[in-house]
Enzyme design. Structure first.
Site, PDB file in Angstrom:
ATOM      1  NE  ARG A 116      -4.240  -1.587   0.298  1.00  0.00           N
ATOM      2  CZ  ARG A 116      -5.292  -1.564   1.109  1.00  0.00           C
ATOM      3  NH1 ARG A 116      -5.375  -0.643   2.053  1.00  0.00           N
ATOM      4  NH2 ARG A 116      -6.245  -2.455   0.992  1.00  0.00           N
ATOM      5  CD  GLN A 121      -3.400   5.197  -4.989  1.00  0.00           C
ATOM      6  OE1 GLN A 121      -2.671   6.112  -5.370  1.00  0.00           O
ATOM      7  NE2 GLN A 121      -4.430   5.395  -4.194  1.00  0.00           N
ATOM      8  CG  ASP A 124      -3.859  -2.238  -3.894  1.00  0.00           C
ATOM      9  OD1 ASP A 124      -4.156  -3.452  -3.818  1.00  0.00           O
ATOM     10  OD2 ASP A 124      -3.963  -1.460  -2.924  1.00  0.00           O
ATOM     11  CB  SER A 127      -7.214  -1.171  -3.665  1.00  0.00           C
ATOM     12  OG  SER A 127      -6.540  -1.179  -2.417  1.00  0.00           O
ATOM     13  CE1 TYR A 222      -5.583  -4.560   3.465  1.00  0.00           C
ATOM     14  CE2 TYR A 222      -3.205  -4.413   3.803  1.00  0.00           C
ATOM     15  CZ  TYR A 222      -4.288  -4.642   2.976  1.00  0.00           C
ATOM     16  OH  TYR A 222      -4.076  -4.939   1.656  1.00  0.00           O
TER      17      TYR A 222
END
Length: 377
Positions: A116, A121, A124, A127, A222
């Protein structure tokens, strides 16, 4: 560099789409897909028009790098040693599969371990799929709900908006909040991380405050695992909100561990008939007691939706997003000069995190740590 992708097993998403294939070929890759690849989503001509070849399973397995949504379990024994596999490997659920890949000496990169970070990003996949899952959760709930989402003023009277309670304000939760608000619902959300309150309120939802003492989040963003005392306190306070809610959506997961049971059978039975509960965490154990993974059931007039991998419900866009994650990874780490190859330099934090199997050994630090604590070898 030749990339290959096999037809997925029990999976309607794909790892390569026509638009991403075109971009990968521009990077200097050649692509071979198994016959009938993605034909439930795309016409084969869309692939061949951009230069993709189709072949047999054996042809695909000759590629130096396989990109998949999930591990091709029935083909592991056929994958040549030192092939690179890029996929969602379910590392905490499918330890036996990882052992098979290690025995076959398949160099494995797990998309679950994309860090993360700002730089990573765009790669990912967790996500990107969670974003879609949050949207789908609200849509599924609205389809089962026996009332409408928005307030409606009519000559016959005013219909109040649905009350939606969303537990967990990570990627899936925030998208669920945004979707429910766009549909006109009255939304309340809860998250153990204090930092989430501002995000929830910025989307027009109310934030349920519960003083659980020390909570917070990991360095990856998280939520940290709660103690049993904190869980009991959380359930007691949330029960009051569940009683008055038309829809409850749970999205709480702890990376690398079983999802916590947040909504108990007692909380479910306290809800009014016609209410809907959607559990977005069924693939990691589930947040709702009584939910059946992969099933939609009714108990005492309450609809319990346990559909797994919710992003599969919008497979076209889920594939586009996942394929883009794959492309962004390869664009970052493919060499820029001929011959094109994939650079696996473990001094890079992204590679160091994603590299799960190398030279026949499990090497992912977090996975090894968790397995050691569980006494698994």
């Amino acid at each position: 560099m030749k990339l290959g992708s096999l037809c997925e097993q029990n999976e309607n998403r794909v790892a390569i789409t026509p638009s991403v294939a075109k971009n990968l070929i521009k990077l200097g890759c050649s692509i071979v897909l198994e016959h009938n690849y993605g034909n439930h989503l795309f016409d084969s001509a869309l692939f061949t028009d951009v230069g993709v070849e189709f072949g047999s399973k054996q042809d695909v397995l000759k590629a130096g790098c396989l990109v998949q949504v999930s591990v091709p379990k029935d083909s592991i024994a056929m994958i040549p040693a030192d092939t690179v596999l890029l996929a969602l490997t379910k590392p905490f659920q499918d330890k036996d599969v990882l052992n098979q890949l290690a025995s076959q000496r398949v160099t494995t990169l797990s998309m679950e371990f994309v860090p993360r970070s700002t730089r990573a990003q765009k790669m990912d996949a967790i996500s990107s799929q969670a974003n879609l899952a949050g949207y789908v959760a609200v849509i599924l709930a609205s389809q089962r709900l026996d009332s409408i989402m928005p307030m409606m003023m009519t000559p016959a009277g005013t219909l109040p908006p649905a009350k939606v309670f969303i537990i967990g304000a990570g990627v899936a939760g925030l998208q669920a909040i945004a979707t429910a608000r766009r549909m006109g619902a009255n939304v309340t959300a809860f998250d153990t991380r204090p930092v989430a309150e501002e995000q929830v309120r910025s989307l027009g939802a109310s934030f349920l405050k519960i003083d659980l003492g020390e909570t917070g989040q990991t360095d990856q963003g998280y939520a940290k695992e709660l103690t049993q005392e904190q869980l009991d306190m959380q359930r007691e306070m949330m029960k009051k909100t569940c009683v008055t809610s038309d829809v409850v959506i749970t999205t709480a997961q702890v990376f690398g561990r079983k999802a916590p049971t947040i909504v108990t059978a007692d909380m479910v039975s306290s809800m009014k008939k016609g209410s809907v509960i959607v559990d977005c965490a069924t693939s990691t154990g589930g947040n709702v007691e009584g939910i059946e993974p992969g099933q939609v059931i009714e108990k005492n007039g309450i609809h319990l939706i346990g559909t797994m991998e919710l992003s599969r419900e919008v497979a076209n866009h889920a594939s586009e997003m996942y394929a883009s994650n794959i492309y962004n990874f390869l664009a970052e780490f493919l060499t820029k000069e001929e011959p094109i190859s994939l650079t696996l330099d473990t001094s890079d934090d992204i590679i160091a995190s994603m590299l799960t199997i190398q030279n026949g050994e499990l090497v992912q630090p977090m996975l090894l740590d968790i397995l050691n604590k569980q006494g698994v070898s």
